[in-house]
Design an enzyme around this catalytic site. Structure first.
Site, PDB file in Angstrom:
ATOM      1  N   GLY A  46       0.828  -1.195   0.000  1.00  0.00           N
ATOM      2  CA  GLY A  46       0.000   0.000   0.000  1.00  0.00           C
ATOM      3  C   GLY A  46       0.862   1.245   0.000  1.00  0.00           C
ATOM      4  N   GLN A  51       3.077   9.934   1.555  1.00  0.00           N
ATOM      5  CA  GLN A  51       4.411   9.325   1.631  1.00  0.00           C
ATOM      6  C   GLN A  51       5.332   9.781   0.504  1.00  0.00           C
ATOM      7  OE1 GLN A  51       2.550   5.211   2.142  1.00  0.00           O
ATOM      8  NE2 GLN A  51       4.551   4.963   3.089  1.00  0.00           N
ATOM      9  N   CYS A  94       6.335  -0.488   7.161  1.00  0.00           N
ATOM     10  CA  CYS A  94       5.933   0.661   6.352  1.00  0.00           C
ATOM     11  C   CYS A  94       7.121   1.106   5.510  1.00  0.00           C
ATOM     12  CB  CYS A  94       5.504   1.789   7.289  1.00  0.00           C
ATOM     13  SG  CYS A  94       5.058   3.298   6.433  1.00  0.00           S
ATOM     14  N   LEU A  95       6.854   1.466   4.262  1.00  0.00           N
ATOM     15  CA  LEU A  95       7.928   1.939   3.378  1.00  0.00           C
ATOM     16  C   LEU A  95       8.547   3.224   3.906  1.00  0.00           C
ATOM     17  CD1 LEU A  95       6.184   1.295  -0.060  1.00  0.00           C
ATOM     18  CD2 LEU A  95       7.992  -0.074   0.988  1.00  0.00           C
ATOM     19  N   HIS A 136      -3.879   1.450   7.991  1.00  0.00           N
ATOM     20  CA  HIS A 136      -2.507   1.945   7.910  1.00  0.00           C
ATOM     21  C   HIS A 136      -2.402   3.114   6.917  1.00  0.00           C
ATOM     22  CE1 HIS A 136       2.017   1.098   7.832  1.00  0.00           C
ATOM     23  NE2 HIS A 136       1.839   1.912   6.815  1.00  0.00           N
ATOM     24  N   GLU A 137      -2.991   2.927   5.725  1.00  0.00           N
ATOM     25  CA  GLU A 137      -2.885   3.971   4.692  1.00  0.00           C
ATOM     26  C   GLU A 137      -3.721   5.199   5.054  1.00  0.00           C
ATOM     27  OE1 GLU A 137      -0.476   3.588   2.788  1.00  0.00           O
ATOM     28  OE2 GLU A 137      -0.252   1.431   3.095  1.00  0.00           O
ATOM     29  N   HIS A 140      -1.820   7.319   7.324  1.00  0.00           N
ATOM     30  CA  HIS A 140      -0.862   8.179   6.621  1.00  0.00           C
ATOM     31  C   HIS A 140      -1.526   9.476   6.174  1.00  0.00           C
ATOM     32  CE1 HIS A 140       2.851   5.959   6.229  1.00  0.00           C
ATOM     33  NE2 HIS A 140       2.273   4.900   5.723  1.00  0.00           N
TER      34      HIS A 140
HETATM   35 NI    NI Z   1       3.061   2.976   5.533  1.00  0.00          NI
END
Ligand code: NI
Length: 169
Positions: A46, A51, A94-95, A136-137, A140
């Protein structure tokens, strides 16, 4: 296509709140395509626009693990309508939080509403892993990272490690 740069903790841009999208145009489609490209290349399941430094309420996700059978989903202006139950999301990552994973307490199921990339309203009733990805997204897009949901001690330890690494660079 070139991927977007993914900003990582402690970049302040990750604390921004996304603004709602009010116009679905060609420029937005390009952002979505590039977000998807960035997510697949990372690879991740995702990605939220925040981000990659875009403060628009857009998220993409694909929870299929196999690359030859991609199943890209886009949600514009996602909103959690209701949450139910509780689950521990094990080893969440998470990225934007490299080299770190932790267990996070999440709702077991969520009802999410938003728009697809063509502007059609959509509603997703998700459970378990998909429910976690959506939470999670959407976090963000509200300027929140999963490490904001773990204990302060664990977060401080991670922060220390990252700051040390940044100093070394
Ligand atoms: Ni993330």
């Amino acid at each position: 296509m070139t991927p977007f740069q993914i900003y990582t903790y402690p970049d302040k841009r990750l604390k921004q709140r996304a603004k709602p999208v009010d116009n679905i145009d060609g420029a937005l489609q390009e952002i979505i395509d590039r977000m998807a490209f960035t997510m697949y290349q990372a690879p991740g399941v995702g990605l939220a626009a925040i981000q990659v430094g875009i403060d628009k309420s857009i998220m993409v996700y694909d929870v299929t693990a196999r690359e030859e059978k991609r199943d890209l989903h886009v949600i514009i202006n996602p909103k959690i309508l209701s949450c139910e139950g509780e689950t521990i999301s094990e080893n969440e990552g998470c990225l934007s939080v490299p080299d770190y994973r932790a267990d996070v307490k999440r709702a077991k199921s969520v009802l999410v509403e938003g728009f697809d990339r063509d502007g059609n309203p959509l509603r997703i009733d998700a459970e378990d892993f998909l429910a976690v990805v959506l939470q999670h997204e959407i976090d963000h897009l509200n300027g929140k990272l999963f490490i904001d949901r773990i204990s302060r001690l664990k977060r401080e330890l991670y922060k220390k490690r990252i700051l040390k690494q940044l100093k070394r660079k």
